[in-house]
Design a protein around this motif. Sequence first.
Motif, mmCIF file in Angstrom:
data_model
loop_
_atom_site.group_PDB
_atom_site.id
_atom_site.type_symbol
_atom_site.label_atom_id
_atom_site.label_comp_id
_atom_site.label_asym_id
_atom_site.label_seq_id
_atom_site.Cartn_x
_atom_site.Cartn_y
_atom_site.Cartn_z
ATOM 1 N N SER A 1 0.821 -1.324 -0.054
ATOM 2 C CA SER A 1 -0.145 0.074 0.139
ATOM 3 C C SER A 1 0.742 1.235 0.095
ATOM 4 O O SER A 1 2.021 1.388 0.476
ATOM 5 C CB SER A 1 -0.954 -0.076 1.123
ATOM 6 N N VAL A 2 0.330 2.263 -0.620
ATOM 7 C CA VAL A 2 1.356 3.483 -0.864
ATOM 8 C C VAL A 2 0.451 4.715 -0.122
ATOM 9 O O VAL A 2 -0.645 4.851 -0.314
ATOM 10 C CB VAL A 2 1.388 3.713 -2.395
ATOM 11 N N SER A 3 1.400 5.519 0.477
ATOM 12 C CA SER A 3 1.066 6.718 1.166
ATOM 13 C C SER A 3 2.328 7.903 0.890
ATOM 14 O O SER A 3 3.211 7.440 0.110
ATOM 15 C CB SER A 3 0.700 6.622 2.506
ATOM 16 N N THR A 4 1.953 8.949 1.441
ATOM 17 C CA THR A 4 3.152 10.102 1.214
ATOM 18 C C THR A 4 3.577 10.579 2.869
ATOM 19 O O THR A 4 2.787 10.826 3.550
ATOM 20 C CB THR A 4 2.417 11.256 0.386
ATOM 21 N N LEU A 5 4.734 10.461 2.748
ATOM 22 C CA LEU A 5 5.390 10.956 3.959
ATOM 23 C C LEU A 5 5.477 12.533 4.105
ATOM 24 O O LEU A 5 5.262 13.335 2.999
ATOM 25 C CB LEU A 5 6.887 10.200 3.982
ATOM 26 N N PRO A 6 5.655 12.966 5.153
ATOM 27 C CA PRO A 6 5.572 14.657 5.356
ATOM 28 C C PRO A 6 6.504 15.445 4.306
ATOM 29 O O PRO A 6 6.263 16.387 4.112
ATOM 30 C CB PRO A 6 5.968 14.749 6.648
ATOM 31 N N ASP A 7 7.659 14.708 4.002
ATOM 32 C CA ASP A 7 8.784 15.323 3.157
ATOM 33 C C ASP A 7 8.332 15.183 1.650
ATOM 34 O O ASP A 7 9.323 15.420 0.829
ATOM 35 C CB ASP A 7 10.279 14.749 3.427
ATOM 36 N N GLY A 8 7.403 14.473 1.472
ATOM 37 C CA GLY A 8 6.874 14.506 -0.134
ATOM 38 C C GLY A 8 7.043 12.781 -0.496
ATOM 39 O O GLY A 8 6.736 12.466 -1.759
ATOM 40 N N ARG A 9 8.222 12.156 0.149
ATOM 41 C CA ARG A 9 8.499 10.868 -0.579
ATOM 42 C C ARG A 9 7.291 9.855 -0.273
ATOM 43 O O ARG A 9 6.471 10.040 0.600
ATOM 44 C CB ARG A 9 9.769 10.302 0.303
ATOM 45 N N ILE A 10 7.361 8.850 -1.252
ATOM 46 C CA ILE A 10 6.553 7.579 -1.275
ATOM 47 C C ILE A 10 6.899 6.833 0.060
ATOM 48 O O ILE A 10 8.098 6.254 0.109
ATOM 49 C CB ILE A 10 6.697 6.917 -2.599
ATOM 50 N N LEU A 11 5.882 6.516 0.778
ATOM 51 C CA LEU A 11 5.981 5.303 1.953
ATOM 52 C C LEU A 11 5.390 4.204 1.321
ATOM 53 O O LEU A 11 4.227 4.097 0.991
ATOM 54 C CB LEU A 11 5.524 5.628 3.028
ATOM 55 N N ARG A 12 5.825 3.085 1.087
ATOM 56 C CA ARG A 12 5.550 1.598 0.667
ATOM 57 C C ARG A 12 5.615 0.672 1.831
ATOM 58 O O ARG A 12 6.534 0.443 2.231
ATOM 59 C CB ARG A 12 6.025 1.419 -0.620
ATOM 60 N N THR A 13 4.180 0.518 2.060
ATOM 61 C CA THR A 13 4.026 -0.525 3.241
ATOM 62 C C THR A 13 3.718 -1.994 2.864
ATOM 63 O O THR A 13 2.915 -2.265 2.064
ATOM 64 C CB THR A 13 2.896 -0.306 4.087
ATOM 65 N N PHE A 14 4.151 -3.116 3.331
ATOM 66 C CA PHE A 14 3.783 -4.270 3.144
ATOM 67 C C PHE A 14 3.708 -4.963 4.450
ATOM 68 O O PHE A 14 4.245 -4.910 5.526
ATOM 69 C CB PHE A 14 5.258 -5.009 2.565
ATOM 70 N N GLU A 15 2.779 -5.928 4.409
ATOM 71 C CA GLU A 15 2.213 -6.736 5.537
ATOM 72 C C GLU A 15 2.754 -7.986 5.359
ATOM 73 O O GLU A 15 1.922 -8.744 4.452
ATOM 74 C CB GLU A 15 0.974 -6.514 5.832
ATOM 75 N N ILE A 16 3.334 -8.777 6.207
ATOM 76 C CA ILE A 16 3.990 -10.372 5.984
ATOM 77 C C ILE A 16 3.941 -10.909 7.342
ATOM 78 O O ILE A 16 4.041 -10.409 8.336
ATOM 79 C CB ILE A 16 5.510 -10.175 5.773
ATOM 80 N N GLU A 17 3.202 -12.299 7.309
ATOM 81 C CA GLU A 17 2.788 -13.007 8.126
ATOM 82 C C GLU A 17 3.652 -14.392 8.224
ATOM 83 O O GLU A 17 3.389 -15.035 7.036
ATOM 84 C CB GLU A 17 1.469 -13.076 8.394
ATOM 85 N N ALA A 18 4.338 -14.739 9.244
ATOM 86 C CA ALA A 18 4.819 -16.163 9.058
ATOM 87 C C ALA A 18 3.758 -17.159 9.597
ATOM 88 O O ALA A 18 3.236 -16.885 10.691
ATOM 89 C CB ALA A 18 6.075 -16.129 10.294
ATOM 90 N N VAL A 19 3.558 -18.086 8.895
ATOM 91 C CA VAL A 19 2.483 -19.219 9.156
ATOM 92 C C VAL A 19 3.236 -20.410 8.772
ATOM 93 O O VAL A 19 3.595 -20.971 7.818
ATOM 94 C CB VAL A 19 1.120 -18.930 8.280
ATOM 95 N N ASP A 20 2.928 -21.496 9.964
ATOM 96 C CA ASP A 20 3.198 -23.036 9.759
ATOM 97 C C ASP A 20 2.139 -23.381 8.723
ATOM 98 O O ASP A 20 0.923 -23.294 9.006
ATOM 99 C CB ASP A 20 3.350 -23.541 11.121
ATOM 100 N N LYS A 21 2.530 -24.223 7.767
ATOM 101 C CA LYS A 21 1.537 -24.670 6.841
ATOM 102 C C LYS A 21 2.069 -26.060 6.189
ATOM 103 O O LYS A 21 3.060 -25.956 5.584
ATOM 104 C CB LYS A 21 1.051 -23.579 5.924
ATOM 105 N N GLU A 22 1.222 -26.873 5.920
ATOM 106 C CA GLU A 22 1.484 -28.118 5.180
ATOM 107 C C GLU A 22 1.051 -27.848 3.739
ATOM 108 O O GLU A 22 -0.068 -27.327 3.725
ATOM 109 C CB GLU A 22 0.673 -29.186 5.775
ATOM 110 N N ILE A 23 2.072 -28.077 3.059
ATOM 111 C CA ILE A 23 1.745 -27.777 1.371
ATOM 112 C C ILE A 23 1.929 -29.210 0.661
ATOM 113 O O ILE A 23 2.960 -29.905 1.033
ATOM 114 C CB ILE A 23 2.532 -26.607 0.806
ATOM 115 N N GLU A 24 1.477 -29.047 -0.430
ATOM 116 C CA GLU A 24 1.622 -30.244 -1.586
ATOM 117 C C GLU A 24 2.518 -29.753 -2.485
ATOM 118 O O GLU A 24 2.292 -29.011 -3.367
ATOM 119 C CB GLU A 24 0.370 -30.667 -1.998
ATOM 120 N N ILE A 25 3.818 -30.640 -2.541
ATOM 121 C CA ILE A 25 4.765 -30.140 -3.573
ATOM 122 C C ILE A 25 4.910 -30.777 -4.845
ATOM 123 O O ILE A 25 5.505 -30.446 -5.670
ATOM 124 C CB ILE A 25 6.328 -29.997 -2.814
ATOM 125 N N ALA A 26 4.178 -31.942 -4.648
ATOM 126 C CA ALA A 26 4.115 -32.710 -6.043
ATOM 127 C C ALA A 26 2.906 -33.641 -5.619
ATOM 128 O O ALA A 26 2.313 -33.856 -4.376
ATOM 129 C CB ALA A 26 5.297 -33.776 -6.003
#
Length: 369
Positions: free
Chosen positions: A84-109
């Motif tokens: 997500s993108v917003s603007t800092l007080p100095d006019g620069r772009i602030l780009r924010t990412f939200e990341i979550e670590a999750v245990d998960k069983e996945i199928e690889i084949a």
Amino acid sequence: MWFREKISRRGLLWGGLAAGGSAIAGTAAGQSVHSGHGAASAADAAPPPAHLAAHGSMITVGDVDNERNGFDPSRIVTDWETGSVSTLPDGRILRTFEIEAVDKEIEIAPGIMFPAWTYNGRVPGPALRATEGEHLRMVFRNSGSHPHSMHFHGIHAARMDGVPGAGLIDPGEEFVYEFDARPFGCHLYHCHALPLKRHIHKGMYGLFVIDPDPARHPELANVARSRLLGTPENAEWQEFAMVMNGFDTNFDNGNEVYAVNTVAHAYMKRPIRIVRNRPVRIYLANVVEFDPINSFHLHANFFDYFEQGTTLTPTLRTVDLITQVQAQRGILEFTYKDHETGLYMFHPHQSEFTELGWTGMFDVVEAVA
């Protein structure tokens, strides 16, 4: 030792010793092709039966349940997370990412499950994309069962390094990494908790791409604009995110399954569609643990290579094979404009990797209706 090797590696898959009775062998039916940003839209195209029959002895039987996995290799190959993108007080772009670590069983084949540690429930984690000079804010929450972190290959302060003592967080906690996006290039992020080989191998890694700011590179502004997501120049390119990875299914420090973007033979069964007269750009990274090198070989064509993506001119010109050690990455650029349409293979030039899941096809077409 010979017997143990057969059982622990090839025997596990080729002998069919996998959950659900599936193995890497036999022939699989052709399915649909998906392509997203920068690539032709062809979600319902199917490869010719002869294509899979020709490689039947090296193809997994059946299909992975992408819905259960929560991610589809045919979609993540063109899926960029821009935050997500917003603007800092100095006019620069602030780009924010939200990341979550999750245990998960996945199928690889088909039928082969793997107890993964993930970023945002997928392996590889989301392909983060920003622009040179922006201020980045990475909000990281650990919902997993072990301490985790995010270590970014880039330039930042020591306290943002994502190593024990600086950005490593316990289960249930949150940490915010902040730094400016530099240098431009094809980068990587991964967990840096100990034991490092286990945290990376279990799935905690992803692409981290910083596009060049054309205003900072006036001598090559057109090239920079072609890499900058959202520009008309970039829209001409068919761009793909490819993370080469491997999986040690019995935890003997040797991989039994290899892939690009996690699922064995995903792009053999559903080739990546390419429009013949549009250029192709691949953001490629190697995160295979336990093997010293990986590689990428393109059939019937050659490409220019930008090592780590930090230059706007190629570091290698007109090659059809590059090698990468773990965490090495780069950008490949090529075109099929002088080729006939058809299916063109890509794979590593380690034969074992190819046979155990890491191989795919480009489906080159004139146009998409």
